[in-house]
Motif scaffolding. Structure first.
Motif, mmCIF file in Angstrom:
data_model
loop_
_atom_site.group_PDB
_atom_site.id
_atom_site.type_symbol
_atom_site.label_atom_id
_atom_site.label_comp_id
_atom_site.label_asym_id
_atom_site.label_seq_id
_atom_site.Cartn_x
_atom_site.Cartn_y
_atom_site.Cartn_z
ATOM 1 N N TYR A 1 0.856 -1.178 0.000
ATOM 2 C CA TYR A 1 0.000 0.000 0.000
ATOM 3 C C TYR A 1 0.897 1.235 0.000
ATOM 4 C CZ TYR A 1 -3.547 -3.425 0.993
ATOM 5 O OH TYR A 1 -4.366 -4.512 0.884
ATOM 6 N N PRO A 2 0.391 2.358 -0.496
ATOM 7 C CA PRO A 2 1.261 3.530 -0.669
ATOM 8 C C PRO A 2 1.703 4.163 0.638
ATOM 9 C CG PRO A 2 -1.024 4.059 -1.198
ATOM 10 C CD PRO A 2 -0.969 2.581 -1.009
ATOM 11 N N ASN A 3 2.890 4.727 0.602
ATOM 12 C CA ASN A 3 3.349 5.569 1.695
ATOM 13 C C ASN A 3 2.317 6.678 1.907
ATOM 14 O OD1 ASN A 3 4.905 8.106 2.686
ATOM 15 N ND2 ASN A 3 6.330 6.445 3.073
ATOM 16 N N SER A 4 2.152 7.109 3.145
ATOM 17 C CA SER A 4 1.117 8.120 3.430
ATOM 18 C C SER A 4 1.339 9.399 2.633
ATOM 19 C CB SER A 4 1.069 8.428 4.925
ATOM 20 O OG SER A 4 2.269 9.045 5.364
ATOM 21 N N LEU A 5 2.593 9.676 2.241
ATOM 22 C CA LEU A 5 2.860 10.871 1.440
ATOM 23 C C LEU A 5 2.230 10.782 0.060
ATOM 24 C CD1 LEU A 5 6.614 11.510 2.340
ATOM 25 C CD2 LEU A 5 4.631 12.809 3.125
ATOM 26 N N ASP A 6 1.939 9.547 -0.386
ATOM 27 C CA ASP A 6 1.324 9.350 -1.700
ATOM 28 C C ASP A 6 -0.202 9.441 -1.638
ATOM 29 O OD1 ASP A 6 2.645 9.046 -4.158
ATOM 30 O OD2 ASP A 6 3.574 7.173 -3.509
ATOM 31 N N LEU A 7 -0.757 9.619 -0.453
ATOM 32 C CA LEU A 7 -2.206 9.664 -0.294
ATOM 33 C C LEU A 7 -2.719 11.102 -0.337
ATOM 34 C CD1 LEU A 7 -2.573 7.101 2.640
ATOM 35 C CD2 LEU A 7 -2.869 6.667 0.191
ATOM 36 N N GLY A 8 -3.990 11.240 -0.666
ATOM 37 C CA GLY A 8 -4.617 12.546 -0.659
ATOM 38 C C GLY A 8 -4.845 13.041 0.762
#
Length: 358
Positions: free
Chosen positions: A213-220
């Motif tokens: 799952y994406p690193n939190s920096l990659d999330l909106g």
């Protein structure tokens, strides 16, 4: 020898707590490189390549004027140093000098070095032979999307830092293994290496398919706020240590998002910078991660939750075993012990690739 490495189950099923993350799941393959003696017919890190004898070995054509030769070592010197360090670690009492074989090799290396310096250093614009970094067969790494009939990816790099990002330049080669009949027996090697971290230790692989799952920096912004809501974690009954109550997003990034270590596919390991999308210079499509070249297989401290089940005891104990750091089997170090991410165009793997240090 076939060996297996297994990532421990994650402490929390993140999609149970946050179903919104389910569509963002990506497949990845952890390579789990471990020191060994790979052959040209095997997937490997730092091993010999299935390279056609009739095909010129790749050289870096850039200028290396900024390289200070006075503080570099030849590949042979690096290998000798590593061999001696490993033997000293095996000697629990730290006794013993060089073996006769090591002494003879050191003398030969010194003579070659003296001959090279007597002749003067190579010109700054002299092409430099590149070093093998990884060889990946499609049969072992099915996530690869090779062009045409290719079933083999070979990655090499220049053993010197290059401006402006102070990292080795990389080269990718896709080929069909069946078409390689006559194999290059002795590839050329560079005069010296910029850093011993640019000379990968030969490693065999134990590929393992995982979901990332994406690193939190990659999330909106909305998803990041949800990760930071401790009440949401508690309401879902997630077994998260209360020490993360003030920083639940850290728990997600450390234990649930992108896996550390060498891997194919998956999500980028942001942290050194904010997300920095890469776009193909030919068709302008957003590029995707192909390979992560990692300085460490897992982080110290809490990050050892990613250490394979088979190596959890060594990870928790830390230290070295037989001269090897359990979390740094390849002895590669990029950046400030960071990761190098290689990206390719999803529309055409033959378009120019790019790379980024994270």
């Amino acid at each position: 020898m076939v060996f297996v490495r297994t990532t421990p189950p994650r402490p929390v099923d993140v999609t149970t707590v946050f179903p919104e993350l389910a569509p963002l799941a990506r497949p990845a393959i952890r390579l789990h490189p471990r020191p060994g003696s790979p052959s040209v017919g095997e997937s490997s890190v730092g091993g010999p390549l299935l390279w056609p004898a009739e095909e010129p070995w790749p050289h870096c054509e850039a200028s290396h004027l900024h390289v200070d030769s006075g503080f570099r070592q030849s590949p042979d010197d690096v290998r000798l140093m590593r061999r001696m360090q490993a033997r000293r670690h095996r000697d629990h009492h730290g006794r013993g000098g060089m073996t006769p074989g090591e002494a003879a090799l050191k003398e030969r290396n010194a003579m070659r070095r003296a001959e090279r310096f007597a002749a003067g250093p190579p010109p700054a614009d002299c092409p430099v032979p590149m070093l093998p970094v990884a060889q990946l067969f499609l049969r072992d790494i099915p996530l690869l999307r090779p062009p045409g009939q290719a079933d083999l990816l070979q990655v090499l790099w220049c053993p010197y830092d290059h401006d402006p990002d102070h990292k080795p330049s990389t080269a990718l080669f896709w080929r069909s293994a069946a078409e390689v009949v006559d194999i290059l027996a002795i590839p050329p090697e560079p005069y010296e290496v910029n850093d011993d971290g640019y000379l990968p230790e030969p490693c065999v692989l134990a590929p393992e398919a995982i979901t990332e799952y994406p690193n939190s920096l990659d999330l909106g912004p909305q998803l990041r706020l949800m990760l930071e809501d401790w009440n949401r974690w508690q309401a879902a009954g997630a077994d998260v240590d209360s020490s993360y109550a003030d920083w639940p997003r850290d728990f997600y990034d450390i234990h649930l998002a992108d896996a550390p270590g060498w891997k194919a596919g998956g999500w980028p390991p942001w942290g050194r910078t904010d997300p920095n999308p890469r776009y193909c210079t030919v068709c302008e499509v957003q590029m995707v991660p192909l390979l992560t070249i990692a300085s460490f297989e897992w982080d110290g401290g809490e990050g050892h939750s990613w250490a394979p089940c088979e190596e959890q005891a060594a990870a928790k104990a830390g230290g070295h075993c037989c001269g090897q750091s359990p979390s740094r089997p390849t002895k590669v170090a990029v950046g400030s012990t960071d990761n190098m991410q290689i990206y390719i165009c999803p529309a055409s793997p033959e378009h120019p690739h790019t790379d980024l240090i994270q």
